[in-house]
Scaffold this active site. Structure first.
Site, PDB file in Angstrom:
ATOM      1  N   CYS A   2       0.821  -1.212   0.000  1.00 29.58           N
ATOM      2  CA  CYS A   2       0.000   0.000   0.000  1.00 29.58           C
ATOM      3  C   CYS A   2       0.853   1.260   0.000  1.00 29.58           C
ATOM      4  O   CYS A   2       1.923   1.302   0.604  1.00 29.58           O
ATOM      5  CB  CYS A   2      -0.878   0.024   1.241  1.00 29.58           C
ATOM      6  SG  CYS A   2      -1.926  -1.416   1.384  1.00 29.58           S
ATOM      7  N   ARG A  27       5.324   0.481  -5.896  1.00 31.03           N
ATOM      8  CA  ARG A  27       5.294  -0.391  -4.716  1.00 31.03           C
ATOM      9  C   ARG A  27       4.439  -1.631  -4.952  1.00 31.03           C
ATOM     10  O   ARG A  27       4.554  -2.605  -4.211  1.00 31.03           O
ATOM     11  CB  ARG A  27       4.732   0.377  -3.512  1.00 31.03           C
ATOM     12  CG  ARG A  27       5.606   1.530  -3.094  1.00 31.03           C
ATOM     13  CD  ARG A  27       4.871   2.459  -2.161  1.00 31.03           C
ATOM     14  NE  ARG A  27       4.667   1.882  -0.850  1.00 31.03           N
ATOM     15  CZ  ARG A  27       5.504   1.988   0.170  1.00 31.03           C
ATOM     16  NH1 ARG A  27       6.626   2.653   0.007  1.00 31.03           N
ATOM     17  NH2 ARG A  27       5.252   1.447   1.341  1.00 31.03           N
ATOM     18  N   TRP A  75      -2.701  -2.784  -1.767  1.00 31.65           N
ATOM     19  CA  TRP A  75      -2.239  -4.125  -2.124  1.00 31.65           C
ATOM     20  C   TRP A  75      -3.009  -5.061  -1.189  1.00 31.65           C
ATOM     21  O   TRP A  75      -2.805  -5.044   0.018  1.00 31.65           O
ATOM     22  CB  TRP A  75      -0.731  -4.218  -1.895  1.00 31.65           C
ATOM     23  CG  TRP A  75      -0.101  -5.484  -2.370  1.00 31.65           C
ATOM     24  CD1 TRP A  75       0.328  -5.773  -3.631  1.00 31.65           C
ATOM     25  CD2 TRP A  75       0.227  -6.640  -1.568  1.00 31.65           C
ATOM     26  NE1 TRP A  75       0.883  -7.029  -3.667  1.00 31.65           N
ATOM     27  CE2 TRP A  75       0.833  -7.588  -2.423  1.00 31.65           C
ATOM     28  CE3 TRP A  75       0.063  -6.970  -0.216  1.00 31.65           C
ATOM     29  CZ2 TRP A  75       1.281  -8.824  -1.978  1.00 31.65           C
ATOM     30  CZ3 TRP A  75       0.505  -8.205   0.224  1.00 31.65           C
ATOM     31  CH2 TRP A  75       1.102  -9.115  -0.655  1.00 31.65           C
ATOM     32  N   ASN A 101      -1.719   1.601   5.710  1.00 34.76           N
ATOM     33  CA  ASN A 101      -0.795   0.585   5.195  1.00 34.76           C
ATOM     34  C   ASN A 101      -0.384  -0.267   6.387  1.00 34.76           C
ATOM     35  O   ASN A 101       0.047   0.278   7.405  1.00 34.76           O
ATOM     36  CB  ASN A 101       0.437   1.268   4.565  1.00 34.76           C
ATOM     37  CG  ASN A 101       1.528   0.273   4.207  1.00 34.76           C
ATOM     38  OD1 ASN A 101       1.272  -0.921   4.055  1.00 34.76           O
ATOM     39  ND2 ASN A 101       2.754   0.756   4.078  1.00 34.76           N
ATOM     40  N   GLY A 102      -0.524  -1.593   6.271  1.00 33.32           N
ATOM     41  CA  GLY A 102      -0.165  -2.473   7.388  1.00 33.32           C
ATOM     42  C   GLY A 102      -1.254  -3.497   7.600  1.00 33.32           C
ATOM     43  O   GLY A 102      -2.137  -3.662   6.754  1.00 33.32           O
ATOM     44  N   GLU A 489      19.327 -15.610  -8.750  1.00 32.00           N
ATOM     45  CA  GLU A 489      18.818 -14.278  -9.089  1.00 32.00           C
ATOM     46  C   GLU A 489      18.243 -14.252 -10.514  1.00 32.00           C
ATOM     47  O   GLU A 489      17.192 -13.649 -10.756  1.00 32.00           O
ATOM     48  CB  GLU A 489      19.947 -13.250  -8.910  1.00 32.00           C
ATOM     49  CG  GLU A 489      19.604 -11.815  -9.258  1.00 32.00           C
ATOM     50  CD  GLU A 489      18.433 -11.211  -8.485  1.00 32.00           C
ATOM     51  OE1 GLU A 489      17.955 -11.826  -7.528  1.00 32.00           O
ATOM     52  OE2 GLU A 489      17.980 -10.127  -8.881  1.00 32.00           O
ATOM     53  N   LYS A 493      14.372 -13.312 -11.393  1.00 30.35           N
ATOM     54  CA  LYS A 493      13.977 -12.245 -12.336  1.00 30.35           C
ATOM     55  C   LYS A 493      12.946 -12.771 -13.325  1.00 30.35           C
ATOM     56  O   LYS A 493      11.953 -12.124 -13.603  1.00 30.35           O
ATOM     57  CB  LYS A 493      15.175 -11.702 -13.128  1.00 30.35           C
ATOM     58  CG  LYS A 493      16.193 -10.842 -12.420  1.00 30.35           C
ATOM     59  CD  LYS A 493      15.664  -9.569 -11.839  1.00 30.35           C
ATOM     60  CE  LYS A 493      15.059  -9.773 -10.524  1.00 30.35           C
ATOM     61  NZ  LYS A 493      15.434  -9.374  -9.319  1.00 30.35           N
ATOM     62  N   GLU A 496       9.512 -13.482 -11.643  1.00 30.28           N
ATOM     63  CA  GLU A 496       8.815 -12.274 -11.207  1.00 30.28           C
ATOM     64  C   GLU A 496       8.060 -11.588 -12.339  1.00 30.28           C
ATOM     65  O   GLU A 496       6.941 -11.141 -12.157  1.00 30.28           O
ATOM     66  CB  GLU A 496       9.829 -11.252 -10.644  1.00 30.28           C
ATOM     67  CG  GLU A 496      10.327 -11.567  -9.264  1.00 30.28           C
ATOM     68  CD  GLU A 496      11.345 -10.544  -8.789  1.00 30.28           C
ATOM     69  OE1 GLU A 496      11.209 -10.059  -7.671  1.00 30.28           O
ATOM     70  OE2 GLU A 496      12.296 -10.227  -9.542  1.00 30.28           O
ATOM     71  N   HIS A 512      20.913 -34.370  -8.695  1.00 30.75           N
ATOM     72  CA  HIS A 512      20.123 -34.843  -7.556  1.00 30.75           C
ATOM     73  C   HIS A 512      18.659 -34.439  -7.674  1.00 30.75           C
ATOM     74  O   HIS A 512      18.013 -34.172  -6.666  1.00 30.75           O
ATOM     75  CB  HIS A 512      20.730 -34.311  -6.255  1.00 30.75           C
ATOM     76  CG  HIS A 512      22.143 -34.745  -6.058  1.00 30.75           C
ATOM     77  ND1 HIS A 512      22.496 -36.029  -5.718  1.00 30.75           N
ATOM     78  CD2 HIS A 512      23.310 -34.071  -6.217  1.00 30.75           C
ATOM     79  CE1 HIS A 512      23.819 -36.123  -5.656  1.00 30.75           C
ATOM     80  NE2 HIS A 512      24.334 -34.950  -5.956  1.00 30.75           N
ATOM     81  N   LYS A 611       6.858  -3.934  -4.342  1.00 36.84           N
ATOM     82  CA  LYS A 611       8.256  -3.513  -4.305  1.00 36.84           C
ATOM     83  C   LYS A 611       8.762  -3.438  -2.880  1.00 36.84           C
ATOM     84  O   LYS A 611       9.887  -3.779  -2.576  1.00 36.84           O
ATOM     85  CB  LYS A 611       8.356  -2.134  -4.974  1.00 36.84           C
ATOM     86  CG  LYS A 611       9.752  -1.547  -5.028  1.00 36.84           C
ATOM     87  CD  LYS A 611      10.569  -2.246  -6.067  1.00 36.84           C
ATOM     88  CE  LYS A 611      12.007  -1.821  -6.080  1.00 36.84           C
ATOM     89  NZ  LYS A 611      12.850  -2.836  -6.731  1.00 36.84           N
TER      90      LYS A 611
HETATM   91  C1  G6P Z   1      10.214  -7.621  -2.571  1.00 36.75           C
HETATM   92  C2  G6P Z   1      10.738  -7.024  -3.866  1.00 36.75           C
HETATM   93  C3  G6P Z   1      12.090  -7.624  -4.203  1.00 36.75           C
HETATM   94  C4  G6P Z   1      13.051  -7.430  -3.050  1.00 36.75           C
HETATM   95  C5  G6P Z   1      12.487  -7.966  -1.732  1.00 36.75           C
HETATM   96  C6  G6P Z   1      13.320  -7.489  -0.554  1.00 36.75           C
HETATM   97  O1  G6P Z   1       9.933  -8.964  -2.774  1.00 36.75           O
HETATM   98  O2  G6P Z   1       9.820  -7.252  -4.910  1.00 36.75           O
HETATM   99  O3  G6P Z   1      12.595  -7.004  -5.354  1.00 36.75           O
HETATM  100  O4  G6P Z   1      14.251  -8.073  -3.329  1.00 36.75           O
HETATM  101  O5  G6P Z   1      11.170  -7.462  -1.522  1.00 36.75           O
HETATM  102  O6  G6P Z   1      13.207  -6.098  -0.460  1.00 36.75           O
HETATM  103  P1  G6P Z   1      14.278  -5.140   0.150  1.00 36.75           P
HETATM  104  O7  G6P Z   1      13.710  -3.774  -0.079  1.00 36.75           O
HETATM  105  O8  G6P Z   1      14.356  -5.471   1.612  1.00 36.75           O
HETATM  106  O9  G6P Z   1      15.571  -5.349  -0.530  1.00 36.75           O
END
Ligand code: G6P
Length: 616
Positions: A2, A27, A75, A101-102, A489, A493, A496, A512, A611
């Site tokens: 949010c 976000r 959200w 938010n929360g 990573e 990507k 996501e 394995h 985000k």
């Molecule tokens: C969310 C974001 C990711 C990020 C993760 C940790 O899942 O979408 O991109 O890596 O949070 O966030 P931070 O701000 O703590 O790096």
């Protein structure tokens, strides 16, 4: 997660609030809403499912007057992403309206109690209890809005950042926070205040910011100075910070998506990250946090890295760097597991919290746990002034600028860059790194931005390559040692933003389990740069090839051996092994980006993702 925006001042609130919501779109959200007290004193509330642009369409022909208002991107947590569940929520009388938010954990009990007292609820959200409860207290005790807010928040269990607007009191906004971020910008003295989840909606109006701390309530009233107090009513001195953000960083700068812009930003922002810290002319790395606390750092019994998502992957590289250069053992923990696992933390441990946003609820909670146990806490954070940055004992900012694309790119390379400098600085202070190696890494780190430029120059080839693979439903990413976290990573990507299932694995572990999945439909990305263990990775490639898997290899420029084995490859410049992730991750970012674009997906705001994950 949010996003909150609030405004009180002399300007029309609507464009400021809508502009602010756009700034917070990154976000992640699924509905939006706005409430304003119009010039005729009426409270106007508009809400829409979907994007902020939907909200704009809906409010286009409606009354958008007024100089005070609140707005929100939601959200969904409690209740689906419907218009009824979108914020702002309204009290029984229609006087109060609130954004949040929360998560209010005890909302069900509170809701039942309020319903027993005759209140009606319009939504399935946890938030609605707040606005109803505040009004109930206001009316039954005859107290002011701020006292009602304080009283209610003392009864609430959970996390909140809230802003409340009162139709009967159009010269005042009341806001509060606990475990969810909130910042107040001071515009024209005593006349104008901006409130937001982070500084990005505010920086174009003012640089004077006040970051609220947990369990603080702020009153923004026209004609008065900002007042901050605790839930028990004690005054808190207002600390104004001067925050400057490069506004250009908040725009796409001619790129079709923020993600692509941020991938292309990497050479420049890594230079910013190293500026004043990597001093090749003096053959040194100088991090002020290490200079100031080197005794504590070199005497660490152990480092524990806590983080989530992409930041956790950076942590896995940090582990290898610190163990290699500092000879100190390192554990890497998912913050969400660490905080609830009853971990053994010693006072002579050093906990490193890595976070782009500095607001991830689980990482913040892990920091608190570490501090309670007496450990020294070091932050590797991007967002200046964020909660994690403020709650750690010391730290080093990554300084890569705001990251807007939900899929983290430049934040990752910035984190790896800081962790490299940190390991070098501690290793140097401890005497655990040889002079030659220290010099070699410093010299090479300096040329990494130019080498990234060379990879970015292959963007159109990578785009062409991506077209072959949009059919896939599964991907496997394999790497070893320094490149194993890069495999994780790369897979993250792709998942996501393209919604293709992808797994990262240490290449040797393939036998394995994952090998059972390989057939002619299965693309396998090998991160096979020119380092120790390459021969072993080549054997793994042969194993995939003989089972008809489709290989894409990330190789070192001019590696003719691998080129003979695979038909698809992307070349990256040679570098020393410990810096390989800073290069090998770049083509994987571009590959994921182009596959998602080919599939016509919303790259910057992928479904369901946020985000900044400010709830656990
Ligand atoms: C969310 C974001 C990711 C990020 C993760 C940790 O899942 O979408 O991109 O890596 O949070 O966030 P931070 O701000 O703590 O790096």
């Amino acid at each position: 997660m949010c996003g909150i925006v609030g405004y009180i001042g002399t300007e029309q609130a609507y464009p400021i609030l809508i502009g602010g919501l756009h700034r917070l779109e990154y976000r992640g959200y699924d509905s939006a809403g706005i409430a304003m007290i119009a010039n005729d004193g009426k409270l106007n509330i508009y809400k829409a499912k979907g994007k902020v642009s939907e909200l704009e369409n809906q409010s286009e022909d409606k009354d958008r007057s007024g100089t005070i208002g609140i707005a929100h991107t939601r959200w969904a947590t409690h209740g689906g992403p419907t218009t009824a569940n979108a914020h702002p929520h309204v009290s029984e009388s229609g006087n109060l309206t609130l954004v949040h938010n929360g998560i209010i954990e005890n909302y069900a009990v509170l809701r039942n109690q309020l319903m027993e007292r005759g209140m009606h609820f319009q939504s399935e959200t946890d938030t609605e209890v707040l606005v109803q409860f505040i009004e109930y207290v206001q009316q039954s005790l005859g107290v002011s809005l701020e006292v009602a807010v304080q009283t209610v928040l003392k009864r609430v269990i959970g996390a909140y950042a809230i802003v409340v607007l009162d139709r009967s009191n159009p010269d005042c906004l009341v806001a509060a926070r606990k475990s969810s971020p909130l910042v107040v910008g001071i515009g024209d003295d005593r006349q104008e205040y901006f409130i937001a989840s982070d500084a990005s909606p505010i920086v174009e109006y003012t640089t004077r910011m006040v970051y609220l701390n947990d369990e603080e309530v702020v009153v923004c009233r026209r004609g008065e100075d900002l007042r901050v107090h605790t839930l028990t009513g004690e005054d808190v001195p207002v600390e104004v910070k001067n925050v400057k953000l490069d506004l250009a960083m908040l725009d796409k700068g001619g790129f079709p998506h923020f993600m692509l812009k941020e991938i292309f930003d990497q050479p420049n922002v890594l230079k910013d990250c190293m500026r004043g810290r990597l001093l090749p002319e003096h053959h040194r790395v100088v991090l002020s946090a290490v200079t100031e606390h080197h005794e504590r750092l070199i005497q660490a019994r152990r480092f524990i890295i806590v983080s989530c998502g992409t930041s956790w992957h950076a942590g896995l590289i940090g582990k290898q760097l610190i163990e290699h250069f500092c000879k100190i053992p390192v554990d890497v923990e998912y913050a969400s597991e660490f905080r609830y696992r009853d971990p053994v933390i010693y006072p002579d441990d050093v906990v490193i919290a890595i976070s782009q946003s500095g607001e991830t609820a689980d990482t913040l909670a892990a920091v608190s746990l570490a501090k309670e146990a007496g450990a020294f806490v070091f932050g590797v954070v991007n967002a200046v002034g964020s909660s994690i940055a403020r709650n750690t004992d010391t730290g080093t900012y990554t300084h890569v600028g705001p990251e807007i694309g939900v899929a983290s790119t430049k934040a990752f390379t910035g984190q790896v860059c800081v962790l490299t400098m940190l390991a070098l600085a501690i290793g140097d202070a401890k005497g655990s790194i040889s002079h030659e190696e220290y010099q070699k890494v410093i010299d090479e780190l300096q040329v990494i931005p130019d080498k990234i430029e060379r990879i970015l120059a292959q963007n159109s080839q990578i785009e062409t390559l991506s077209k072959i693979f949009t059919y896939a439903h599964n991907f496997l990413y394999l790497g070893r040692k320094w490149n194993f976290p890069v495999a994780l990573e790369g897979a993250l990507k792709l998942k996501e933003i393209s919604y293709i299932h992808a797994e990262g694995y240490p290449a040797a572990e393939m036998k394995h389990g994952p090998i059972a999945l390989i057939d002619k439909e299965m693309p396998v990305v090998f991160i096979a740069t020119h380092h120790q263990l390459l021969e072993k990775i080549i054997s793994n490639m042969q194993e995939v090839k003989s089972r008809n898997g489709r290989i894409i290899a990330i190789i070192t420029e001019g590696d003719e051996v691998v080129k003979k084995i695979v038909s698809e490859y992307i070349e990256v410049p040679d570098t020393i092994a410990c810096l390989a992730p800073l290069l090998s991750v770049i083509p994987l970012q571009l590959l994921a980006y182009h596959i998602a674009v080919q599939k016509g997906l919303d790259v910057d705001q992928p479904r369901n993702l946020a985000k900044s994950v400010t709830v656990e």
